[in-house]
Design a protein around this motif. Structure first.
Motif, PDB file in Angstrom:
ATOM      1  N   GLY A  23      55.672 -62.226 -63.224  1.00  0.00           N
ATOM      2  CA  GLY A  23      55.457 -62.764 -61.883  1.00  0.00           C
ATOM      3  C   GLY A  23      54.178 -63.545 -61.708  1.00  0.00           C
ATOM      4  O   GLY A  23      54.045 -64.295 -60.731  1.00  0.00           O
ATOM      5  N   VAL A  24      53.202 -63.374 -62.600  1.00  0.00           N
ATOM      6  CA  VAL A  24      51.990 -64.187 -62.515  1.00  0.00           C
ATOM      7  C   VAL A  24      52.361 -65.649 -62.756  1.00  0.00           C
ATOM      8  O   VAL A  24      53.087 -65.961 -63.696  1.00  0.00           O
ATOM      9  CB  VAL A  24      50.935 -63.727 -63.542  1.00  0.00           C
ATOM     10  N   THR A  25      51.890 -66.529 -61.884  1.00  0.00           N
ATOM     11  CA  THR A  25      52.122 -67.959 -62.072  1.00  0.00           C
ATOM     12  C   THR A  25      50.819 -68.716 -61.873  1.00  0.00           C
ATOM     13  O   THR A  25      49.922 -68.263 -61.151  1.00  0.00           O
ATOM     14  CB  THR A  25      53.185 -68.514 -61.098  1.00  0.00           C
ATOM     15  N   ALA A  26      50.739 -69.876 -62.511  1.00  0.00           N
ATOM     16  CA  ALA A  26      49.568 -70.744 -62.388  1.00  0.00           C
ATOM     17  C   ALA A  26      50.054 -72.174 -62.220  1.00  0.00           C
ATOM     18  O   ALA A  26      51.082 -72.562 -62.777  1.00  0.00           O
ATOM     19  CB  ALA A  26      48.679 -70.632 -63.630  1.00  0.00           C
ATOM     20  N   ARG A  34      42.755 -79.370 -63.646  1.00  0.00           N
ATOM     21  CA  ARG A  34      42.369 -78.326 -62.693  1.00  0.00           C
ATOM     22  C   ARG A  34      43.340 -77.156 -62.641  1.00  0.00           C
ATOM     23  O   ARG A  34      44.559 -77.337 -62.720  1.00  0.00           O
ATOM     24  CB  ARG A  34      42.292 -78.902 -61.271  1.00  0.00           C
ATOM     25  N   LEU A  35      42.782 -75.969 -62.428  1.00  0.00           N
ATOM     26  CA  LEU A  35      43.558 -74.797 -62.042  1.00  0.00           C
ATOM     27  C   LEU A  35      43.689 -74.839 -60.524  1.00  0.00           C
ATOM     28  O   LEU A  35      42.724 -74.556 -59.800  1.00  0.00           O
ATOM     29  CB  LEU A  35      42.869 -73.517 -62.502  1.00  0.00           C
ATOM     30  N   ALA A  36      44.883 -75.196 -60.028  1.00  0.00           N
ATOM     31  CA  ALA A  36      45.074 -75.439 -58.601  1.00  0.00           C
ATOM     32  C   ALA A  36      45.626 -74.227 -57.858  1.00  0.00           C
ATOM     33  O   ALA A  36      45.403 -74.085 -56.648  1.00  0.00           O
ATOM     34  CB  ALA A  36      46.008 -76.629 -58.395  1.00  0.00           C
ATOM     35  N   GLU A  37      46.389 -73.376 -58.553  1.00  0.00           N
ATOM     36  CA  GLU A  37      46.915 -72.143 -57.962  1.00  0.00           C
ATOM     37  C   GLU A  37      46.948 -71.070 -59.037  1.00  0.00           C
ATOM     38  O   GLU A  37      47.133 -71.368 -60.223  1.00  0.00           O
ATOM     39  CB  GLU A  37      48.335 -72.332 -57.414  1.00  0.00           C
ATOM     40  N   LEU A  38      46.794 -69.802 -58.608  1.00  0.00           N
ATOM     41  CA  LEU A  38      46.896 -68.665 -59.511  1.00  0.00           C
ATOM     42  C   LEU A  38      47.372 -67.467 -58.690  1.00  0.00           C
ATOM     43  O   LEU A  38      46.620 -66.926 -57.880  1.00  0.00           O
ATOM     44  CB  LEU A  38      45.556 -68.372 -60.181  1.00  0.00           C
ATOM     45  N   TYR A 146      46.018 -74.493 -70.952  1.00  0.00           N
ATOM     46  CA  TYR A 146      46.262 -73.331 -70.103  1.00  0.00           C
ATOM     47  C   TYR A 146      47.531 -72.646 -70.596  1.00  0.00           C
ATOM     48  O   TYR A 146      48.547 -73.316 -70.840  1.00  0.00           O
ATOM     49  CB  TYR A 146      46.489 -73.741 -68.647  1.00  0.00           C
ATOM     50  N   ARG A 147      47.496 -71.314 -70.727  1.00  0.00           N
ATOM     51  CA  ARG A 147      48.712 -70.613 -71.120  1.00  0.00           C
ATOM     52  C   ARG A 147      48.705 -69.182 -70.588  1.00  0.00           C
ATOM     53  O   ARG A 147      47.648 -68.557 -70.449  1.00  0.00           O
ATOM     54  CB  ARG A 147      48.895 -70.603 -72.633  1.00  0.00           C
ATOM     55  N   LEU A 148      49.895 -68.691 -70.270  1.00  0.00           N
ATOM     56  CA  LEU A 148      50.102 -67.297 -69.904  1.00  0.00           C
ATOM     57  C   LEU A 148      50.754 -66.604 -71.090  1.00  0.00           C
ATOM     58  O   LEU A 148      51.795 -67.054 -71.583  1.00  0.00           O
ATOM     59  CB  LEU A 148      50.995 -67.187 -68.669  1.00  0.00           C
ATOM     60  N   ASP A 152      50.963 -61.547 -69.436  1.00  0.00           N
ATOM     61  CA  ASP A 152      50.603 -62.273 -68.218  1.00  0.00           C
ATOM     62  C   ASP A 152      49.096 -62.420 -68.052  1.00  0.00           C
ATOM     63  O   ASP A 152      48.562 -62.412 -66.941  1.00  0.00           O
ATOM     64  CB  ASP A 152      51.220 -61.623 -66.971  1.00  0.00           C
ATOM     65  N   ARG A 153      48.421 -62.580 -69.185  1.00  0.00           N
ATOM     66  CA  ARG A 153      46.999 -62.929 -69.152  1.00  0.00           C
ATOM     67  C   ARG A 153      46.883 -64.446 -69.232  1.00  0.00           C
ATOM     68  O   ARG A 153      47.664 -65.102 -69.931  1.00  0.00           O
ATOM     69  CB  ARG A 153      46.259 -62.282 -70.325  1.00  0.00           C
TER      70      ARG A 153
END
Length: 344
Positions: A23-26, A34-38, A146-148, A152-153
């Motif tokens: 369920g973690v999303t980015a 940019r990291l716009a949402e987390l 960027y990677r999950l 979910d880290r």
């Protein structure tokens, strides 16, 4: 999943959504890498977006902050924008009064990065910087991945290579609010830093060159405590902490724990590891009141905090500081690893 959210300087700004296992999303933007949402869960499984930002490309372009951006070529400050490299004087763009900050007025946060690889849970962005850009010697090629992972880290991996001696100090400049972006000030949230020393600053937030112990001072985050329990001044924190924990192997990387952030009310928490020697803790005391955020949120001072793992500020002017030099044939690599297991 990718979506164009608008244009900046005539070029598309693309948002890439990364989906984790549970369920973690980015969401990552090509503008400034940019990291716009987390989105991460609290103790009851309720998800919230914990990074500050904007909804439209126009607002991202206009923002006076560095929300979520990959900053460089040398992030943080260099006094007077000046340093010596192999005996030659270098003068950089000065964009914060008399000093250089986050790569200058046209730093990497203002670049369009290209997508060179992507999947459901990862994206790699690339950009280049020609010799002389913002005054820096040597051309630079850089990537930001960027990677999950399957736990979910979130991994942020920044790399760079040069064709001539230069300086490199890339940081991710996300502003976090563990209660959720737009939820108010972060002063009641809790922080631990694996740092037993800080680099004191003088005018312009330029390091004095000294290294001071944190024990017993406002900078003492050796145990988990409220961010606002003690402040160095009315603007809060904007200081480099010297990391002291030994490195530990983590999925093939030699990383050290450096920060733990907790929202006591929701139980939402985040732990950070890095391979860098310092971390800039910034409580956003200089954010303007009334700054428009995401989903109708309005930000102001202390609406979030930044945890910028890094080489130390003004490093080229302090021989005792960890070096930020990069030579041809070398690869600069900066790793950040975030975990989000909620407090039960």
């Amino acid at each position: 999943m990718t979506k164009v959210i608008g244009k900046i300087d005539g070029q598309d700004v693309t948002a890439i959504t990364l989906t984790g296992q549970t369920g973690v999303t980015a969401k990552v933007l090509t503008w400034g890498a940019r990291l716009a949402e987390l989105w991460v869960p609290d103790r009851d499984g309720v998800y919230a977006d914990i990074v500050l930002g904007h909804d439209s490309a126009a607002d991202w372009q206009a923002t006076p902050a560095y929300f979520g951006a990959t900053c460089g070529r040398f992030a943080n400050r260099i006094a007077g924008g000046r340093f010596l490299l192999d005996g030659q004087a270098v003068q950089l763009d000065c964009n914060e009064g008399a000093n250089h900050l986050h790569g200058g007025r046209a730093g990497f946060d203002r670049k369009h990065w290209s997508i060179v690889a992507q999947g459901a849970d990862h994206v790699t962005l690339a950009a280049s910087s020609p010799a002389g850009e913002m005054g820096y010697p040597g051309s630079l090629r850089m990537t930001c991945r960027y990677r999950l992972d399957n736990k979910d880290r979130l991994w942020i991996e920044m790399e760079a290579r040069t064709d001539a001696p230069t300086l490199v100090n890339l940081v991710n400049h996300a502003y976090f609010n563990m209660a959720g972006q737009g939820s108010g000030q972060v002063m009641g949230q809790e922080l631990r830093l694996w740092a037993d020393a800080v680099t004191p600053v003088g005018p312009g937030r330029i390091p004095s060159g000294k290294v001071a112990p944190v024990a017993g001072s406002a900078f003492d985050f050796l145990a988990l405590r409220a961010i606002g329990a003690a402040l160095p001044d009315e603007t809060g924190f904007d200081h480099n902490f010297c990391l002291s924990a030994p490195s530990e192997p983590a999925a093939g990387e030699a990383l050290r724990p450096c920060a733990l952030a907790v929202d006591p009310e929701s139980g939402r928490r985040m732990k950070l590891w890095t391979n860098m020697p310092g971390i800039q803790f910034y409580t956003a005391g200089h954010l303007a009141d009334g700054l428009p955020g995401k989903d109708g949120a309005i930000y102001g001072p202390f609406a979030g905090f930044a945890l910028e793992t890094q080489r130390w500020p003004d490093a080229p002017n302090h021989p005792g500081f960890p070096s930020a030099r990069l030579d041809p044939g070398e690869t600069y690599r900066h790793v950040m690893l975030f975990s989000f297991a909620p407090e039960s």
